[in-house]
Design a protein around this motif. Structure first.
Motif, PDB file in Angstrom:
ATOM      1  N   ASP A 100     -54.348  98.679 -28.928  1.00  0.00           N
ATOM      2  CA  ASP A 100     -53.924  98.353 -27.570  1.00  0.00           C
ATOM      3  C   ASP A 100     -54.845  99.056 -26.584  1.00  0.00           C
ATOM      4  N   VAL A 101     -55.349  98.301 -25.632  1.00  0.00           N
ATOM      5  CA  VAL A 101     -56.187  98.858 -24.566  1.00  0.00           C
ATOM      6  C   VAL A 101     -55.482  98.614 -23.240  1.00  0.00           C
ATOM      7  N   GLU A 102     -55.219  99.690 -22.506  1.00  0.00           N
ATOM      8  CA  GLU A 102     -54.536  99.601 -21.217  1.00  0.00           C
ATOM      9  C   GLU A 102     -55.404 100.259 -20.157  1.00  0.00           C
ATOM     10  N   LEU A 103     -55.658  99.528 -19.098  1.00  0.00           N
ATOM     11  CA  LEU A 103     -56.446 100.120 -18.010  1.00  0.00           C
ATOM     12  C   LEU A 103     -55.828  99.754 -16.675  1.00  0.00           C
ATOM     13  N   SER A 104     -56.132 100.579 -15.698  1.00  0.00           N
ATOM     14  CA  SER A 104     -55.643 100.310 -14.343  1.00  0.00           C
ATOM     15  C   SER A 104     -56.715 100.675 -13.340  1.00  0.00           C
ATOM     16  N   GLY A 105     -56.640 100.000 -12.190  1.00  0.00           N
ATOM     17  CA  GLY A 105     -57.557 100.297 -11.097  1.00  0.00           C
ATOM     18  C   GLY A 105     -56.886 101.179 -10.064  1.00  0.00           C
ATOM     19  N   HIS A 106     -57.601 101.436  -8.998  1.00  0.00           N
ATOM     20  CA  HIS A 106     -57.057 102.276  -7.924  1.00  0.00           C
ATOM     21  C   HIS A 106     -56.085 101.466  -7.070  1.00  0.00           C
ATOM     22  N   PRO A 107     -55.057 102.094  -6.541  1.00  0.00           N
ATOM     23  CA  PRO A 107     -54.091 101.366  -5.706  1.00  0.00           C
ATOM     24  C   PRO A 107     -54.753 100.749  -4.489  1.00  0.00           C
ATOM     25  N   GLY A 108     -54.297  99.553  -4.128  1.00  0.00           N
ATOM     26  CA  GLY A 108     -54.797  98.884  -2.940  1.00  0.00           C
ATOM     27  C   GLY A 108     -54.026  99.304  -1.707  1.00  0.00           C
ATOM     28  N   PRO A 109     -54.268  98.635  -0.591  1.00  0.00           N
ATOM     29  CA  PRO A 109     -53.604  98.992   0.678  1.00  0.00           C
ATOM     30  C   PRO A 109     -52.079  98.977   0.586  1.00  0.00           C
ATOM     31  N   ARG A 110     -51.533  98.130  -0.277  1.00  0.00           N
ATOM     32  CA  ARG A 110     -50.084  98.046  -0.412  1.00  0.00           C
ATOM     33  C   ARG A 110     -49.544  98.859  -1.589  1.00  0.00           C
ATOM     34  N   GLY A 111     -50.426  99.682  -2.165  1.00  0.00           N
ATOM     35  CA  GLY A 111     -49.989 100.544  -3.249  1.00  0.00           C
ATOM     36  C   GLY A 111     -49.961  99.918  -4.620  1.00  0.00           C
ATOM     37  N   ARG A 112     -50.335  98.643  -4.720  1.00  0.00           N
ATOM     38  CA  ARG A 112     -50.350  97.965  -6.015  1.00  0.00           C
ATOM     39  C   ARG A 112     -51.719  98.162  -6.674  1.00  0.00           C
ATOM     40  N   SER A 113     -51.720  98.250  -8.025  1.00  0.00           N
ATOM     41  CA  SER A 113     -52.956  98.478  -8.772  1.00  0.00           C
ATOM     42  C   SER A 113     -53.256  97.324  -9.718  1.00  0.00           C
ATOM     43  N   PHE A 114     -54.532  97.034  -9.866  1.00  0.00           N
ATOM     44  CA  PHE A 114     -54.990  96.084 -10.879  1.00  0.00           C
ATOM     45  C   PHE A 114     -54.712  96.681 -12.255  1.00  0.00           C
ATOM     46  N   ALA A 115     -54.258  95.871 -13.206  1.00  0.00           N
ATOM     47  CA  ALA A 115     -53.962  96.385 -14.542  1.00  0.00           C
ATOM     48  C   ALA A 115     -54.251  95.323 -15.599  1.00  0.00           C
ATOM     49  N   VAL A 116     -54.716  95.778 -16.764  1.00  0.00           N
ATOM     50  CA  VAL A 116     -54.975  94.907 -17.902  1.00  0.00           C
ATOM     51  C   VAL A 116     -54.452  95.581 -19.161  1.00  0.00           C
ATOM     52  N   HIS A 117     -53.822  94.797 -20.022  1.00  0.00           N
ATOM     53  CA  HIS A 117     -53.347  95.304 -21.309  1.00  0.00           C
ATOM     54  C   HIS A 117     -53.717  94.285 -22.386  1.00  0.00           C
ATOM     55  N   THR A 118     -54.580  94.682 -23.326  1.00  0.00           N
ATOM     56  CA  THR A 118     -54.920  93.804 -24.438  1.00  0.00           C
ATOM     57  C   THR A 118     -54.302  94.354 -25.712  1.00  0.00           C
ATOM     58  N   HIS A 119     -53.874  93.455 -26.574  1.00  0.00           N
ATOM     59  CA  HIS A 119     -53.225  93.817 -27.835  1.00  0.00           C
ATOM     60  C   HIS A 119     -53.946  93.071 -28.947  1.00  0.00           C
ATOM     61  N   ARG A 120     -54.561  93.802 -29.853  1.00  0.00           N
ATOM     62  CA  ARG A 120     -55.360  93.199 -30.920  1.00  0.00           C
ATOM     63  C   ARG A 120     -54.779  93.571 -32.276  1.00  0.00           C
ATOM     64  N   GLU A 121     -54.565  92.563 -33.129  1.00  0.00           N
ATOM     65  CA  GLU A 121     -54.063  92.788 -34.476  1.00  0.00           C
ATOM     66  C   GLU A 121     -55.130  92.370 -35.480  1.00  0.00           C
ATOM     67  N   ASN A 122     -55.557  93.315 -36.301  1.00  0.00           N
ATOM     68  CA  ASN A 122     -56.570  93.044 -37.320  1.00  0.00           C
ATOM     69  C   ASN A 122     -55.927  93.054 -38.697  1.00  0.00           C
ATOM     70  N   PRO A 123     -55.882  91.925 -39.397  1.00  0.00           N
ATOM     71  CA  PRO A 123     -55.368  91.925 -40.768  1.00  0.00           C
ATOM     72  C   PRO A 123     -56.192  92.880 -41.635  1.00  0.00           C
ATOM     73  N   ALA A 124     -55.529  93.560 -42.562  1.00  0.00           N
ATOM     74  CA  ALA A 124     -56.218  94.545 -43.393  1.00  0.00           C
ATOM     75  C   ALA A 124     -55.510  94.699 -44.727  1.00  0.00           C
ATOM     76  N   GLU A 125     -56.287  95.066 -45.730  1.00  0.00           N
ATOM     77  CA  GLU A 125     -55.704  95.365 -47.030  1.00  0.00           C
ATOM     78  C   GLU A 125     -54.919  96.667 -46.936  1.00  0.00           C
ATOM     79  N   PRO A 126     -53.829  96.805 -47.693  1.00  0.00           N
ATOM     80  CA  PRO A 126     -53.055  98.053 -47.665  1.00  0.00           C
ATOM     81  C   PRO A 126     -53.917  99.265 -47.969  1.00  0.00           C
TER      82      PRO A 126
END
Length: 261
Positions: free
Chosen positions: A226-252
């Motif tokens: 999981d990668v989570e990032l955020s930007g700096h708050p804008g004039p209204r206090g809201r921030s840019f944000a992105v969350h990616t979720h990656r699942e890699n199949p793997a042998e036990p």
């Protein structure tokens, strides 16, 4: 301009990833403009029967005799610590174990050698999704925070030092949460994706990017990033944000993927 011919490539490390890379270079290298000129492994016996004897390099210090244009490290961070600067004396270097660069002395040595010998250092992105986007946001001054979480079954970790004694206390246990620099020495094979994130966002770096290592008993056949990032708050206090979720199949029991090119 005269045609220089194919790029001469050497591979350092012949584990699972090294074997895949060598196989592809032997099969497809010519059509890609690449020529495999050597393969080195700490245990030379592992190459027997699969790497042509003429391509087996017995001593890493002798790599200059093969005149490589690029050396690809897919072994272990120790190789970068011990030999990274020396490799740069002879060729460009692709670091497949970016957790090695959490060590400030190693990072400085590579930068100095790169400048002195006019050879470039490339870094594999690992399982980090959106690397270029992170770099662009950081370069524009818009990145405020970056957090990378790696979760898998406890058998998939290759931990050292104090983390080697850590035990799962339930179905899902956080083994580490903090600056990536503090994690890399004790999870060198399980922190490369986080190290790639730290290098992609130099304004935060190894001390500002947060790494989280999670042992999850339910993840018997996959690794989750999981990668989570955020930007700096804008004039209204809201921030840019992105969350990616990656699942890699793997042998036990397989270690999480550390390198992708």
């Amino acid at each position: 301009m005269a045609d220089k011919g194919p790029w001469r490539v050497g591979v350092v490390g012949y584990g699972r990833l090294g074997q895949s890379l060598v196989s592809r270079l032997l099969a497809q290298g010519p059509e890609l403009g690449l020529e495999l000129v050597f393969v080195w492994n700490r245990d030379p016996g592992r190459m027997a029967g699969s790497v042509p004897p003429s391509l087996q390099l017995q001593k890493l210090a002798a790599l200059g005799e093969r005149h490589p244009d690029l050396v690809v490290e897919v072994a272990h961070p120790k190789i970068i610590h011990e030999s990274g600067a020396q490799i740069l004396r002879h060729a460009n270097l692709l670091v497949g174990s970016p957790s090695a660069l959490s060590d400030q002395t190693t990072e400085r040595q590579l930068l100095e050698a790169s400048q002195h010998w006019n050879h470039a250092v490339f870094v594999a992105r690992g399982a980090l999704w959106g690397t270029e986007d992170i770099t662009r946001l950081d370069a524009a001054g818009g990145l405020r925070s970056l957090r990378v979480t790696m979760a898998t079954h406890p058998d998939g970790f290759r931990l050292e030092g104090p983390l080697a004694a850590a035990h799962s206390t339930g179905p899902r246990t956080v083994l580490y949460e903090g600056p990536v620099r503090g994690l890399c020495p004790f999870a060198p094979r399980n922190s490369n994706t986080m190290a790639a994130a730290a290098l992609a966002a130099p304004s935060l770096g190894f001390d500002g990017v947060t790494g989280v290592l999670v042992a999850d008993l339910s993840l018997t056949d996959m690794h989750v990033v999981d990668v989570e990032l955020s930007g700096h708050p804008g004039p209204r206090g809201r921030s840019f944000a992105v969350h990616t979720h990656r699942e890699n199949p793997a042998e036990p029991g397989a270690a999480p993927p550390s390198t992708a090119f």
